[in-house]
Design a protein around this motif. Structure first.
Motif, PDB file in Angstrom:
ATOM      1  N   GLY A 165     -83.568  73.718  51.364  1.00  0.00           N
ATOM      2  CA  GLY A 165     -82.113  73.597  51.381  1.00  0.00           C
ATOM      3  C   GLY A 165     -81.634  72.393  52.164  1.00  0.00           C
ATOM      4  O   GLY A 165     -80.793  71.616  51.706  1.00  0.00           O
ATOM      5  N   ILE A 166     -82.190  72.198  53.365  1.00  0.00           N
ATOM      6  CA  ILE A 166     -81.713  71.136  54.241  1.00  0.00           C
ATOM      7  C   ILE A 166     -82.054  69.755  53.702  1.00  0.00           C
ATOM      8  O   ILE A 166     -81.266  68.815  53.826  1.00  0.00           O
ATOM      9  N   LEU A 167     -83.220  69.600  53.082  1.00  0.00           N
ATOM     10  CA  LEU A 167     -83.609  68.291  52.561  1.00  0.00           C
ATOM     11  C   LEU A 167     -83.088  68.020  51.147  1.00  0.00           C
ATOM     12  O   LEU A 167     -83.465  67.042  50.525  1.00  0.00           O
ATOM     13  N   VAL A 179     -83.562  69.539  48.264  1.00  0.00           N
ATOM     14  CA  VAL A 179     -84.366  69.846  47.078  1.00  0.00           C
ATOM     15  C   VAL A 179     -83.711  70.962  46.266  1.00  0.00           C
ATOM     16  O   VAL A 179     -83.629  70.884  45.033  1.00  0.00           O
ATOM     17  N   ASN A 180     -83.247  72.005  46.948  1.00  0.00           N
ATOM     18  CA  ASN A 180     -82.545  73.080  46.235  1.00  0.00           C
ATOM     19  C   ASN A 180     -81.264  72.570  45.586  1.00  0.00           C
ATOM     20  O   ASN A 180     -80.897  72.998  44.490  1.00  0.00           O
ATOM     21  N   ALA A 181     -80.561  71.672  46.287  1.00  0.00           N
ATOM     22  CA  ALA A 181     -79.330  71.124  45.713  1.00  0.00           C
ATOM     23  C   ALA A 181     -79.630  70.331  44.449  1.00  0.00           C
ATOM     24  O   ALA A 181     -78.875  70.391  43.468  1.00  0.00           O
ATOM     25  N   GLY A 182     -80.748  69.581  44.445  1.00  0.00           N
ATOM     26  CA  GLY A 182     -81.122  68.854  43.244  1.00  0.00           C
ATOM     27  C   GLY A 182     -81.437  69.776  42.088  1.00  0.00           C
ATOM     28  O   GLY A 182     -81.028  69.536  40.950  1.00  0.00           O
ATOM     29  N   ALA A 183     -82.175  70.863  42.387  1.00  0.00           N
ATOM     30  CA  ALA A 183     -82.478  71.835  41.342  1.00  0.00           C
ATOM     31  C   ALA A 183     -81.200  72.489  40.827  1.00  0.00           C
ATOM     32  O   ALA A 183     -81.031  72.683  39.616  1.00  0.00           O
ATOM     33  N   SER A 184     -80.294  72.824  41.731  1.00  0.00           N
ATOM     34  CA  SER A 184     -79.040  73.474  41.328  1.00  0.00           C
ATOM     35  C   SER A 184     -78.191  72.560  40.463  1.00  0.00           C
ATOM     36  O   SER A 184     -77.632  72.979  39.444  1.00  0.00           O
ATOM     37  N   VAL A 217     -85.326  62.635  61.697  1.00  0.00           N
ATOM     38  CA  VAL A 217     -83.861  62.614  61.739  1.00  0.00           C
ATOM     39  C   VAL A 217     -83.295  61.993  60.469  1.00  0.00           C
ATOM     40  O   VAL A 217     -82.335  62.510  59.869  1.00  0.00           O
ATOM     41  N   LYS A 218     -83.886  60.878  60.026  1.00  0.00           N
ATOM     42  CA  LYS A 218     -83.391  60.217  58.811  1.00  0.00           C
ATOM     43  C   LYS A 218     -83.592  61.096  57.580  1.00  0.00           C
ATOM     44  O   LYS A 218     -82.751  61.105  56.673  1.00  0.00           O
ATOM     45  N   LEU A 219     -84.695  61.834  57.527  1.00  0.00           N
ATOM     46  CA  LEU A 219     -84.897  62.754  56.404  1.00  0.00           C
ATOM     47  C   LEU A 219     -83.826  63.834  56.375  1.00  0.00           C
ATOM     48  O   LEU A 219     -83.283  64.169  55.317  1.00  0.00           O
ATOM     49  N   ALA A 220     -83.532  64.406  57.536  1.00  0.00           N
ATOM     50  CA  ALA A 220     -82.512  65.459  57.593  1.00  0.00           C
ATOM     51  C   ALA A 220     -81.139  64.919  57.203  1.00  0.00           C
ATOM     52  O   ALA A 220     -80.382  65.564  56.460  1.00  0.00           O
ATOM     53  N   LEU A 221     -80.800  63.727  57.688  1.00  0.00           N
ATOM     54  CA  LEU A 221     -79.507  63.136  57.350  1.00  0.00           C
ATOM     55  C   LEU A 221     -79.424  62.793  55.868  1.00  0.00           C
ATOM     56  O   LEU A 221     -78.400  63.049  55.213  1.00  0.00           O
ATOM     57  N   ALA A 222     -80.496  62.210  55.331  1.00  0.00           N
ATOM     58  CA  ALA A 222     -80.494  61.885  53.902  1.00  0.00           C
ATOM     59  C   ALA A 222     -80.402  63.139  53.057  1.00  0.00           C
ATOM     60  O   ALA A 222     -79.687  63.171  52.043  1.00  0.00           O
ATOM     61  N   GLY A 223     -81.105  64.191  53.451  1.00  0.00           N
ATOM     62  CA  GLY A 223     -81.035  65.450  52.710  1.00  0.00           C
ATOM     63  C   GLY A 223     -79.647  66.058  52.752  1.00  0.00           C
ATOM     64  O   GLY A 223     -79.143  66.569  51.737  1.00  0.00           O
ATOM     65  N   ALA A 224     -79.016  66.039  53.935  1.00  0.00           N
ATOM     66  CA  ALA A 224     -77.663  66.588  54.055  1.00  0.00           C
ATOM     67  C   ALA A 224     -76.675  65.803  53.201  1.00  0.00           C
ATOM     68  O   ALA A 224     -75.807  66.384  52.528  1.00  0.00           O
ATOM     69  N   ALA A 225     -76.790  64.476  53.229  1.00  0.00           N
ATOM     70  CA  ALA A 225     -75.899  63.655  52.415  1.00  0.00           C
ATOM     71  C   ALA A 225     -76.124  63.903  50.926  1.00  0.00           C
ATOM     72  O   ALA A 225     -75.164  63.995  50.137  1.00  0.00           O
ATOM     73  N   MET A 226     -77.392  64.027  50.535  1.00  0.00           N
ATOM     74  CA  MET A 226     -77.709  64.286  49.134  1.00  0.00           C
ATOM     75  C   MET A 226     -77.151  65.640  48.691  1.00  0.00           C
ATOM     76  O   MET A 226     -76.570  65.759  47.603  1.00  0.00           O
ATOM     77  N   ALA A 227     -77.315  66.665  49.532  1.00  0.00           N
ATOM     78  CA  ALA A 227     -76.810  67.994  49.188  1.00  0.00           C
ATOM     79  C   ALA A 227     -75.290  67.978  49.034  1.00  0.00           C
ATOM     80  O   ALA A 227     -74.739  68.601  48.115  1.00  0.00           O
ATOM     81  N   ALA A 228     -74.599  67.251  49.925  1.00  0.00           N
ATOM     82  CA  ALA A 228     -73.142  67.181  49.836  1.00  0.00           C
ATOM     83  C   ALA A 228     -72.704  66.468  48.560  1.00  0.00           C
ATOM     84  O   ALA A 228     -71.784  66.918  47.860  1.00  0.00           O
ATOM     85  N   GLY A 229     -73.367  65.361  48.240  1.00  0.00           N
ATOM     86  CA  GLY A 229     -73.006  64.630  47.026  1.00  0.00           C
ATOM     87  C   GLY A 229     -73.259  65.433  45.763  1.00  0.00           C
ATOM     88  O   GLY A 229     -72.427  65.453  44.843  1.00  0.00           O
TER      89      GLY A 229
END
Length: 373
Positions: free
Chosen positions: A131-133, A135-140, A187-199
């Protein structure tokens, strides 16, 4: 007279420090009966005891999942129904109707547990989670696109969209996090994942508000429910789950070496890039399968590895098989609780898992029980 180096004053030389790191990774020669994790030494006997305890807990929760619901069935009757099913017995029929739901919980739980544990090792990030990175958002997002553009309406059709979305999200997040001199830091992975999930969440909303049919189909899927699954849906994902699980369970030694750093891993004969790519394949298979079958379910892949590290240390050769038992137990327990808290209605397992997982994770971090990766 010159003073001794700090390491020598503490009774630790670079050679012994290196040996300690190799032993923690399960790579040093000699007996591997114990592995140092923090201030204490955890024996394999203790780990075996926890393995047996978690296996027994999974069996018990499996039976509870068959027994508890709007109509409760005594455990002896559940066991009798499993061993000698009588189609004319009403209680046996109720038990039989709950088996597919329980099996779906097992499949989704082990997928999320293994994927989350492996992601934390591959990314060397204690906050890594499907969820945080993102991956789930991409699948959804891919599933919503399948519903919106192609009219997908079954797990077998969701599955391929979920795989594509998981893979694309994983590649994009890692690529974005890799920009710059420091590379893909935690840290960069978590931030990139959060930004990706939001987008991706914004794109999903844009598609759903323009199509009532897509919204209706998505609404019943995105809450993370195990109810209403069919054998056809479960069997559609099982082959991919088996392949993904085999890939990740066999990657324990690789993840131990990655925890020492890429340079150390190369010195020990590993190929970090290839190892991460193979592990990523297993993660995508498991995340895509779980998301296609039950919708996006959070916190299972994040909380379970942290709890297990507090019990058995950070050796991935043990964490991975233990997460395979612990994660489905947690998800099935969440599903059982969701059936009884609002009788005669139900709360989806994904919502209960988030309600349980968030405070547990906060408590683990605040009490300092998070083991080092």
């Amino acid at each position: 007279m010159t003073s001794a180096p700090a390491a020598a004053r503490k009774g630790t030389t670079p050679e012994t420090a290196s040996r300690s790191s190799l032993a923690a990774a399960g790579l040093a020669g000699g007996s591997a009966a114990t592995v140092t994790a923090g201030p204490q030494t955890i024996s394999d006997r203790r780990r075996l005891a926890w393995l047996a305890a978690l296996a027994a807990a999974l069996v018990l929760i499996f039976l509870l999942s068959l027994a508890v619901g709007a109509r409760s069935i005594p455990l002896p009757t559940v066991v009798d129904a499993l061993l000698s099913f009588d189609p004319t017995n009403g209680d046996h029929a109720v038990v039989a109707s709950r088996i597919v739901r329980t099996v779906a919980g097992l499949v989704v739980g082990l997928s999320l547990g293994l994927a989350g544990t492996s992601m934390q090792g591959v990314a060397r990030n204690p906050l890594a989670d499907p969820g945080i990175l993102g991956v789930n958002a991409g699948a959804s997002l891919a599933v919503v696109a399948g519903i919106f553009f192609f009219g997908a309406a079954s797990v077998s059709s969701y599955l391929w969209f979920a795989f594509i979305g998981s893979a694309v999200a994983a590649v994009v997040v890692y690529s974005v996090a890799s920009l710059g001199r420091s590379g893909a830091t935690p840290v960069k992975l978590a931030l990139a994942g959060a930004a990706m999930a939001a987008g991706m969440g914004s794109l999903m909303s844009a598609m759903l508000v323009t199509s009532q049919n897509s919204l209706d189909l998505f609404r019943s899927w995105q809450v993370g429910a195990l109810a209403g699954k069919s054998w056809e849906s479960v069997l559609a994902v099982v082959p991919f789950v088996v392949v993904g699980a085999l890939i990740l369970v066999s990657s324990g030694r690789l993840l131990n070496t990655l925890a020492l750093g890429d340079d150390m891993a190369r010195g020990l004969g590993q190929r970090p890039g290839l190892g991460r790519a193979i592990s990523a394949l297993g993660i995508v298979l498991l995340c895509g399968s779980a998301t296609a079958l039950a919708g996006p379910i959070g916190f299972i892949g994040l909380v379970v590895p942290h709890l297990l590290r507090g019990l058995v240390g950070s050796d991935y050769r043990w964490l991975l098989p233990l997460s395979l038992l612990a994660a489905p137990s947690v998800l099935l327990l969440a599903d059982v609780l969701g059936r009884v808290v609002l009788l005669p209605g139900e709360v989806p397992a994904g919502i209960v898992a988030a309600l349980i997982g968030a405070p547990v994770f906060i408590a683990v971090v605040r009490r300092g029980k998070r083991a080092e990766l």
